[in-house]
Design an enzyme around this catalytic site. Structure first.
Site, PDB file in Angstrom:
ATOM      1  N   SER A   1      13.850  72.583  18.504  1.00  0.00           N
ATOM      2  CA  SER A   1      13.841  72.548  19.961  1.00  0.00           C
ATOM      3  C   SER A   1      14.922  71.602  20.432  1.00  0.00           C
ATOM      4  O   SER A   1      15.609  70.973  19.631  1.00  0.00           O
ATOM      5  CB  SER A   1      12.481  72.067  20.468  1.00  0.00           C
ATOM      6  OG  SER A   1      12.375  70.667  20.246  1.00  0.00           O
ATOM      7  N   LYS A   2      15.032  71.493  21.751  1.00  0.00           N
ATOM      8  CA  LYS A   2      16.051  70.611  22.331  1.00  0.00           C
ATOM      9  C   LYS A   2      15.867  69.174  21.867  1.00  0.00           C
ATOM     10  O   LYS A   2      16.812  68.397  21.825  1.00  0.00           O
ATOM     11  CB  LYS A   2      15.980  70.661  23.851  1.00  0.00           C
ATOM     12  CG  LYS A   2      16.600  71.924  24.398  1.00  0.00           C
ATOM     13  CD  LYS A   2      16.518  71.942  25.909  1.00  0.00           C
ATOM     14  CE  LYS A   2      16.492  73.384  26.374  1.00  0.00           C
ATOM     15  NZ  LYS A   2      16.056  73.543  27.734  1.00  0.00           N
ATOM     16  N   ARG A   3      14.626  68.842  21.506  1.00  0.00           N
ATOM     17  CA  ARG A   3      14.374  67.471  21.048  1.00  0.00           C
ATOM     18  C   ARG A   3      15.094  67.158  19.740  1.00  0.00           C
ATOM     19  O   ARG A   3      15.265  66.020  19.365  1.00  0.00           O
ATOM     20  CB  ARG A   3      12.867  67.238  20.880  1.00  0.00           C
ATOM     21  CG  ARG A   3      12.159  66.957  22.183  1.00  0.00           C
ATOM     22  CD  ARG A   3      10.720  66.544  21.929  1.00  0.00           C
ATOM     23  NE  ARG A   3       9.982  67.587  21.224  1.00  0.00           N
ATOM     24  CZ  ARG A   3       9.442  68.641  21.818  1.00  0.00           C
ATOM     25  NH1 ARG A   3       9.541  68.770  23.115  1.00  0.00           N
ATOM     26  NH2 ARG A   3       8.795  69.563  21.137  1.00  0.00           N
TER      27      ARG A   3
END
Ligand code: GLU
Length: 474
Positions: A249-251
């Site tokens: 994910s973007k994380r």
């Protein structure tokens, strides 16, 4: 393949293009090209609150930058357009009407709160409007009551068995499903409904998309059945995970095409690395071009187990692609990263520099750090005092200066080796030899490999530097 292959990539313009999207686009593209079929781009923008023009433009631009050009779609047109769902609303209304007419869709006037309380009693709640007559429903609509249009599930639960390209037989049951929405409040159609209408109208033969779409595929199968349409074949791609085996994910840092591009990844390397997230080359090759992928791509080699995204491997893949570039091509690609360094301007300098550094560059932005020591801008001298406490430093610097005053634009490797030899004869060695020299060349006692640096730095510049260093001294 007895049917013409027509596949599509159907992004929602609600953000930037990420690795997962690139992989979906790439596999569909490769499948189409390998089978001599068509790759279609369709923009799924019926979620008006989240869709933006900026995101659409960016995604299209990035797909083109990657080289995933579409045969039909926005900007290029085609026989089955328009290719933006927001421009196809009349068509969805027409199909919705058809479902109403055959009794497989109904108007539902429940409010969100009412649904909530129905759900509290029974997760498989049933709308009380399921059997409301069309005339009654129309009256309420005319009176201004808000409604959604729902699909009427079969009364007896049904199981579909997909022959999935990636996972083999997959059973999907309607058990536990409730009548789902086709048109939202206000009449806007939802993804599952538009998707079926369009895949049918655009003669899509195969759909490769992420495994998170399996529940959607069930709803879509129901719609194909209801409408008497043939469903495309499906392939549900494995999930992409991070080091902790969690969905990427973007994380996990920059995973958008834009950020890879900014960092200096080449389109060919991105596609190469992304291709290996769930597929493998038949000869176990790691580095290949898009053309090669098209040649060997086989949908049957898509793997169902989760694909680990390894950033280091991606960097390495990029480095391998960078090595394959000609010096001219590489220089023009990395120019934006080094333009403000004020590097030596001799015409042959880039080639000389790349002969030394091409294999050191993993992403184009690395060039900035690698080439910074050659900047003709102000030369900074830091932390060199120690060298002036050594007895032979002055002799060394003086001889170095003399060498720089000899003929020729650059210090050749022979000149450099001869110089080192001569200094050794003077009894200089180890740090007392190399640290003062490094100070004279880069202004610091530690850093880049000198032999390489010296050969790329015009004598004129080296002279300027040693003069500056001795000024500090005096
Ligand atoms: N617009 C959908 C998405 O971005 C497309 C899914 C599909 O390929 O059907 O997830």
């Amino acid at each position: 393949m007895n049917q013409k292959v027509r596949v599509r990539f159907a992004p929602s313009p609600t953000g930037s293009l990420h690795l997962g999207g690139v992989r979906t686009a790439l596999y569909n593209y490769l499948f189409a090209k390998h089978h001599g079929g068509e790759f279609i781009l369709r923009v799924e923008d019926t979620d008006q609150e989240r869709s933006t023009d900026a995101s659409r433009h960016q995604q299209l631009e990035e797909l083109k930058w990657l080289g995933l050009n579409w045969d039909e779609g926005p900007e290029v047109g085609g026989a089955y357009g328009p290719y933006m769902q927001s421009l196809r609303l009349d068509y969805y209304q027409e199909i919705a009407q058809k479902l109403i007419d055959i009794g497989l869709a109904y108007y539902c006037f429940l409010t969100d709160e009412q649904i909530e309380s129905l759900r509290e009693n029974d997760r498989r709640w049933v709308s009380p409007y399921r059997d409301l007559s069309i005339d009654e429903a129309r009256k309420r609509i005319l009176a201004g009551d808000a409604y959604v249009l729902r699909f009427r599930l079969p009364d007896v639960p049904k199981t579909y068995v997909l022959n999935d390209w990636v996972r083999g037989e997959v059973a999907l049951s309607t058990e536990g499903l409730t009548d789902f929405v086709l048109l939202r409040f206000g009449g806007m159609p939802v993804y599952n409904f538009c998707c079926v209408c369009d895949d049918h109208a655009m003669l899509i033969s195969h759909v490769f998309r992420g495994e998170e779409h399996l529940p959607n595929s069930l709803k879509q199968m129901l719609l194909y059945d209801a409408l008497g349409w043939k469903a495309p074949e499906f392939g549900h791609l494995s999930v992409i995970v991070n080091e902790e085996r969690r969905k990427l994910s973007k994380r996990d840092g920059a995973v958008s095409v834009g950020s890879f591009r900014d960092e200096g990844y080449l389109p060919a390397a991105i596609l190469n690395a992304v291709a290996l997230l769930g597929w493998s080359h038949p000869d176990a090759q790691d580095i290949f071009s898009l053309k090669e992928m098209i040649r060997v791509f086989d949908g049957k080699r898509l793997g169902a187990s989760s694909a680990y995204f390894d950033r280091e491997k991606m960097r390495w893949t990029n480095a391998m692609h960078i090595r394959q570039l000609t010096a001219d091509d590489l220089w023009s690609m990395l120019w934006p990263y080094v333009a403000d360094l004020n590097l030596p301007s001799d015409a042959h300098w880039p080639k000389m520099a790349l002969a030394v550094y091409q294999t050191e560059i993993q992403t184009l932005s690395d060039a900035k750090l690698l080439l910074a020591p050659f900047s003709l801008d102000a030369f900074r001298i830091e932390g060199v005092d120690e060298i002036f406490t050594w007895e032979k430093t002055l002799i060394l610097l003086k001889s170095w200066r003399e060498l720089l005053l000899t003929k020729g634009d650059y210090v050749s490797s022979q000149e450099f080796s001869a110089f080192i030899e001569a200094m050794k004869e003077q009894g200089l060695q180890g740090k007392k030899l190399f640290m003062p020299l490094r100070a004279a060349i880069i202004g610091k006692l530690q850093g880049a490999e000198m032999q390489m640096l010296v050969q790329l730095m015009p004598k004129k510049e080296l002279l300027r530097r040693i003069n500056q260093l001795t000024e500090v001294l005096m």
